[in-house]
Design a protein around this motif. Structure first.
Motif, PDB file in Angstrom:
ATOM      1  N   THR A 236      31.579  50.342  44.614  1.00 33.12           N
ATOM      2  CA  THR A 236      32.099  49.778  45.855  1.00 33.12           C
ATOM      3  C   THR A 236      33.207  48.763  45.563  1.00 33.12           C
ATOM      4  O   THR A 236      33.359  48.291  44.432  1.00 33.12           O
ATOM      5  N   GLN A 237      33.946  48.426  46.600  1.00 28.58           N
ATOM      6  CA  GLN A 237      34.978  47.405  46.465  1.00 28.58           C
ATOM      7  C   GLN A 237      34.363  46.058  46.080  1.00 28.58           C
ATOM      8  O   GLN A 237      34.920  45.318  45.271  1.00 28.58           O
ATOM      9  N   GLU A 238      33.208  45.760  46.650  1.00 28.46           N
ATOM     10  CA  GLU A 238      32.528  44.506  46.340  1.00 28.46           C
ATOM     11  C   GLU A 238      32.093  44.482  44.876  1.00 28.46           C
ATOM     12  O   GLU A 238      32.218  43.460  44.192  1.00 28.46           O
ATOM     13  N   GLY A 239      31.571  45.612  44.379  1.00 33.72           N
ATOM     14  CA  GLY A 239      31.143  45.668  42.986  1.00 33.72           C
ATOM     15  C   GLY A 239      32.300  45.506  42.020  1.00 33.72           C
ATOM     16  O   GLY A 239      32.162  44.856  40.974  1.00 33.72           O
ATOM     17  N   MET A 273      43.550  47.659  45.127  1.00 34.10           N
ATOM     18  CA  MET A 273      44.189  46.354  45.299  1.00 34.10           C
ATOM     19  C   MET A 273      44.200  45.894  46.753  1.00 34.10           C
ATOM     20  O   MET A 273      43.922  44.726  47.035  1.00 34.10           O
ATOM     21  N   GLU A 274      44.517  46.793  47.687  1.00 33.39           N
ATOM     22  CA  GLU A 274      44.627  46.393  49.090  1.00 33.39           C
ATOM     23  C   GLU A 274      43.427  46.813  49.926  1.00 33.39           C
ATOM     24  O   GLU A 274      42.999  46.065  50.803  1.00 33.39           O
ATOM     25  N   GLY A 275      42.880  48.006  49.661  1.00 30.95           N
ATOM     26  CA  GLY A 275      41.752  48.486  50.437  1.00 30.95           C
ATOM     27  C   GLY A 275      42.153  48.860  51.852  1.00 30.95           C
ATOM     28  O   GLY A 275      43.319  49.129  52.165  1.00 30.95           O
ATOM     29  N   ASP A 279      37.097  47.580  54.636  1.00 35.10           N
ATOM     30  CA  ASP A 279      36.634  47.403  53.257  1.00 35.10           C
ATOM     31  C   ASP A 279      37.816  46.959  52.393  1.00 35.10           C
ATOM     32  O   ASP A 279      38.412  47.765  51.687  1.00 35.10           O
ATOM     33  N   PRO A 280      38.179  45.677  52.445  1.00 31.18           N
ATOM     34  CA  PRO A 280      39.388  45.214  51.742  1.00 31.18           C
ATOM     35  C   PRO A 280      39.236  45.304  50.234  1.00 31.18           C
ATOM     36  O   PRO A 280      38.134  45.377  49.690  1.00 31.18           O
ATOM     37  N   GLY A 281      40.397  45.245  49.564  1.00 34.79           N
ATOM     38  CA  GLY A 281      40.418  45.338  48.112  1.00 34.79           C
ATOM     39  C   GLY A 281      40.475  43.981  47.441  1.00 34.79           C
ATOM     40  O   GLY A 281      40.102  42.944  48.009  1.00 34.79           O
ATOM     41  N   ILE A 282      41.006  43.981  46.211  1.00 28.56           N
ATOM     42  CA  ILE A 282      41.008  42.756  45.406  1.00 28.56           C
ATOM     43  C   ILE A 282      41.878  41.677  46.040  1.00 28.56           C
ATOM     44  O   ILE A 282      41.530  40.489  46.006  1.00 28.56           O
TER      45      ILE A 282
END
Length: 563
Positions: A236-239, A273-275, A279-282
């Motif tokens: 996931t993005q969070e992980g 990077m953006e998501g 679910d946004p990215g970094i």
């Protein structure tokens, strides 16, 4: 009459076939008495014989009935006797149960009296409960006040220990990152999207016991790649962000940090990077984490977070947050002699809330160059850099820090034959491949420890030179596609990542200083200014050199001239 006439005839027929004993006796005695007994004709002897037969049968039936009656009488007597015995046994059992019930009643009477007494006692306690509760609450309040007093008396000592442990944690954290290498390499394998009918189940595999190994099956040969961390397609993005957030927080402590995504087009770099909005990215998660950390330190520290976005499109710098997209920008060397680079005229926004973050990203995403190719419906046609500057000052000690976080979404390398690029898309692809090739040359020079590193061969490498020259903590996120048709590009990306992982840039420099006076120091005056994008760099270098003996007057003259 007809029935009686037909009856004898029937029985006669039976008697003629089966003669009885009387008939046989008469037949046997007949010859002997034939002279004394008158002769009887056969027709006259038939009824008498039949009567004798009936009588014999009746006697036998009567004997059978009498025997049956006697058996029934005996059976009746036996059944009555058994029923009497069973009834007597059941009656005895009933008497025993009754005696047991009487005994239980005698036993339960004391228990009932005990329960009655307990009930009365509980009833009295319930009536007295409000008074007991009030008394207990009063005692509890007194104890709590006493405990609060003890905690308050020990609070200063705990606070001192906490600050000491926080400083120790920072040192251990920075040492851990340093030991792992200044350039850390993560790999993320994107999942197979809908509509992609390419079999990728057996092409990419993972080690269940080691999350740093990735296996690729290429042309019947199993290739092993060892990196710092490998993310499964289900990650996931969070992980993913949890693994990089330690670098992001280093920015608050005064370090320069760079995180860039590398890989072929369509491998998921922009998503990482953006998501997306839900679910946004970094990028967005990093800014939210910075806001959270800044809020926790708010009582003692004052932080200012500024954001700027720039893209490199066809070897031209574009200001993604500016009003004039046609304005030409250039990369300049900072005139303070620090060796740092900056972009004059680059728009900076001071963000103070998540809403500000969303507006900045919407503006930058709207201005970025994208196009559709055969490999990607929304292919990024430029390299995008998000530059976050965090400057902080401690109110009580005057201690100042300044860190910079560069989040880079590189455009994907592509093969012209596969992407089908023509016209302007072809020129974009050529510029992208040229800049990525220049990045490869820089990596090879750093890996081989060449005296000259060709940073100036491309705008991309020149702008990233601060992050690749040993003054930054750098993380590379290599994106890999699991599709068989992209296997050759995936192998090239992973081999490049392994080369990057071997580079040793040295320890990153922490940008911090302390003021002797927070009211009249020139440093304080410079830090309070924010009209130019290069002032933070000027301030940092000047303040670091300002504390060095023998260079104060020289640095002051340089700063006055530059100002």
């Amino acid at each position: 009459a007809e029935g009686s006439a037909s009856g004898p005839v029937h029985h006669w027929g039976q008697a003629s076939r089966h003669p009885g004993p009387l008939y046989q006796a008469v037949s046997e005695e007949g010859p002997k008495n034939c002279q004394t007994v008158p002769s009887v004709t056969a027709h006259q002897a038939v009824p008498e014989i039949q009567i004798l037969v009936y009588e014999g049968e009746m006697e036998r039936a009567q004997g059978q009935l009498e025997a049956e009656m006697q058996n029934l009488e005996e059976e009746k007597n036996r059944v009555i006797e058994e029923a009497f015995i069973r009834a007597e046994s059941e009656m005895k059992a009933v008497h025993e149960n009754l005696a047991g019930v009487r005994m239980n009643l005698l036993t339960l009477q004391p228990a009932l009296r005990t329960l009655t007494c307990d009930y009365n006692c509980l009833k009295r306690q319930v009536q007295d409960f409000p008074f007991m509760l009030e008394k207990a609450m009063t005692e509890a309040k007194q104890e709590i006040c006493q405990v609060i007093g003890e905690v308050s008396s020990a609070n200063q000592e705990l606070l001192r220990k906490y600050k000491r442990e926080m400083n120790l944690r920072k040192k251990c954290h920075n040492e851990l990152v340093r030991l792992k290498g200044n350039i850390r390499v993560f790999c993320r394998v994107r999942p197979v999207c809908r509509g992609e009918h390419d079999s990728a189940e057996n092409m990419v595999s993972f080690d269940p016991d080691d999350d740093a190994l990735l296996y690729l099956s290429n042309k019947g040969k199993l290739m092993t790649f060892e990196l710092d961390k490998v993310f499964h397609p289900q990650a996931t993005q969070e992980g993913v962000f949890q693994e990089v957030q330690s670098l992001v927080t280093s920015c608050i402590d005064g370090f320069n940090v760079c995180i860039f995504a590398y890989g072929q087009t369509g491998s998921g770099k922009t998503y990482t990077m953006e998501g997306v909005a839900k679910d946004p990215g970094i990028n967005q998660r990093a800014l939210r984490l910075l806001f959270s950390e800044v809020t926790e330190k708010a009582p003692d520290w004052d932080f200012k977070i500024t954001v700027s976005m720039v893209e490199i499109y066809n070897e031209t710098l574009r200001n993604l947050l500016g009003d004039n997209q046609g304005e030409k920008l250039d990369i300049k060397m900072n005139p303070d002699g620090s060796g740092q680079l900056y972009v004059p005229g680059l728009t900076e926004f001071t963000v103070q809330s998540p809403e500000d973050i969303n507006r900045v990203f919407e503006l930058g995403h709207m201005n970025r160059a994208t196009a559709c190719t055969n490999l990607n419906e929304h292919s990024s046609r430029s390299h995008a850099l998000l530059i976050i500057t965090v400057a902080g000052v401690n109110f009580s000690t005057g201690h100042r820090t300044q860190g910079k976080l560069n989040l880079v979404d590189l455009a994907g390398s592509e093969r012209i034959a596969k992407s089908g690029a023509e016209g302007s898309r072809l020129r974009e692809a050529q510029c992208i491949n040229k800049s990525l090739s220049a990045l490869g040359d820089v990596i090879n020079a750093l890996r081989s420890r060449h005296s000259h590193v060709p940073f100036r061969n491309s705008r991309l490498t020149y702008l990233l030179s601060d992050s690749l020259s040993g003054d930054s903590k750098t993380l590379m996120m290599v994106q890999v596609s699991p599709l068989v048709c992209n296997m050759s590009e995936s192998v090239c990306s992973l081999k490049f990542a392994q080369r990057v992982r071997t580079i040793e840039l040295g320890n990153a420099t922490r940008r911090q200083w302390e003021n002797s006076s927070t009211t009249s120091s020139p440093t304080h005056d410079i830090m309070s200014h924010s009209t130019s994008s290069y002032y933070p760099v000027l301030t940092t270098k000047w303040c670091i050199d300002f504390t060095r003996s023998g260079k104060v007057m020289k640095m002051v003259s340089i700063m006055d001239h530059s100002w």
